[in-house]
Design an enzyme around this catalytic site. Sequence first.
Site, PDB file in Angstrom:
ATOM      1  N   CYS A  18       1.074  -1.525  -0.153  1.00 39.71           N
ATOM      2  CA  CYS A  18      -0.169   0.117   0.047  1.00 39.71           C
ATOM      3  C   CYS A  18       0.969   1.429  -0.117  1.00 39.71           C
ATOM      4  CB  CYS A  18      -0.804  -0.117   1.519  1.00 39.71           C
ATOM      5  SG  CYS A  18      -1.604  -1.505   0.958  1.00 39.71           S
ATOM      6  N   GLY A  28      -0.805   1.171  -4.772  1.00 37.32           N
ATOM      7  CA  GLY A  28      -2.058   0.372  -4.770  1.00 37.32           C
ATOM      8  C   GLY A  28      -3.323   0.890  -5.463  1.00 37.32           C
ATOM      9  N   ASN A  86       1.251   0.664   5.691  1.00 39.51           N
ATOM     10  CA  ASN A  86       1.814  -0.224   4.683  1.00 39.51           C
ATOM     11  C   ASN A  86       2.420  -1.224   5.360  1.00 39.51           C
ATOM     12  OD1 ASN A  86       4.189   0.955   2.766  1.00 39.51           O
ATOM     13  ND2 ASN A  86       2.935  -1.047   2.194  1.00 39.51           N
ATOM     14  N   GLY A  87       2.222  -2.354   4.851  1.00 35.34           N
ATOM     15  CA  GLY A  87       2.790  -3.173   5.857  1.00 35.34           C
ATOM     16  C   GLY A  87       2.152  -4.612   6.252  1.00 35.34           C
TER      17      GLY A  87
END
Length: 497
Positions: free
Chosen positions: A30, A56, A131-132
């Site tokens: 993302c 994304g 994000n992750g």
Amino acid sequence: MTDGFSARPGALDVVEDIFDPYADRLREECGVFGVFGHPEAAALTALGLHALQHRGQEAAGIVSYDGDRFHAEKRLGLVGDHFSDGKIIARLPGRSAIGHNRYSTTGETILRNVQPLFAELDAGGLAVAHNGNLTNAMTLRRELIRAGAICQSTSDTEVILHLVAHSRRPRIIDRFVNALREIEGAYALVALSTKKLVGARDPLGIRPLILGELDGCHILTSETCALDIIGAKYVRDIENGEVVIISEDGVQSLRPFPPQPMRPCVFEFVYFARPDSVVQGQSVYEVRKRMGMELARESCPDADVIVPIPDSGVPAAIGFSRESGIPFELGIIRNHYVGRTFIQPTQGVRELGVRMKHSANRSQVEGKRVVLVDDSLVRGTTSLKIVKMMRDAGAKEVHFRLACPPIMHSDFYGIDTPERNKLLAATHTLEQMREFIGADSLAFLSVDGLYRAMGYEARDAAHPQFSDHCFTGDYPTALTDYSGETPRQLSLIAEAS
Ligand code: AMP
């Protein structure tokens, strides 16, 4: 962030089957963005997300705060399809905002999973974008639900909000830090409270997070390309394990974790980051070109023309051509009106997507010995189609070169690599892969070649400089949700599968 709790065709099958009661999983990469104290906060966030669109493409969301209330707008689809509309931006008033681009490759994207996620806490509201991928989110979530939590989404990011809500500390920032102490895995987070914009990067710095500045206002973003689009200045990378708090008082930095050497994800250089971004102080474009140069030194066939697979193979092909002295030509033309190959959720549609995306430029390949260069090979879908396309266009020989090592292991940190049994390199020898894609020869960049391209002499096996588990199986964190085993044991289980 990952939807860890709905459909899960991902990750290491053998480990899931043995250890994991949740049968399905989505994995995502993302983009996140945040701005504090700017009168155009939401519009800047929309532009930032637009620049981060490659991270994304399934959904996007923005949450703003106007000094009194939080406002949220979330949409399925591309940023430009929704957030270029002035009416939507007008519904996001305030001088602070955070935003998120969501990338999901399998299963449905439902609006309630679209970030930023927001919670009304006793100490005020908090919005979070992630994000992750957390590798203990399912374990934590089970505990939270047993303790009475009611979850609104199927996202691991919601676990962070619940942990913040459960913390007994009075200040939101202390609660947030407490939550970070409980989570494992990879995260670059931006969070917005009534008074602060907060950024956090996991203890190894697996996912990127950048601090920028525009008109004296601070910005957080996944990549520097989102600073360029709004004319903002790069200030610095957020360090691994660092929490930055941006408020009217400026930028404060906390380091709540014991110091560890950094291990950012090597795949940002290989594929994910935009080539005009600067990651860890290095131009992604230049690193990719050097990957191509290293590859040419390691394995250059006799050939007439170097052809990149657009767009991801272009910088490496330029490097390959420069190093080998073989001319570079656009032997494949990309249709820019279709998204990345991986977006289509089923294999059948994905294959169709590849044909929609690339066409042979017959004038450049007919009768020639062609070297195709791409950044990476995952399932082999793209390579198979393109080798055939080159032969159909009259290429005399087709050689395939990949500017990264074979992807042998699944990722658990938010990069979309499929379960191990769908990774071509995990199930085939080099010769079997060559045969599968139908090329005259096939070669991958070596692990040390990859490290040389990033400016190192070689990979330091005792203290690897990057998270390179996709290539090496060396997982840098515990993977609690996946096995309860140590990464090393997990890797051995993977080997056995
Ligand atoms: P495949 O066709 O399955 O072998 O996938 C290889 C292609 O997908 C390459 O052209 C890459 O540029 C691209 N790719 C590599 N990794 C990813 C990823 N995690 N998500 C989306 N696309 C990817």
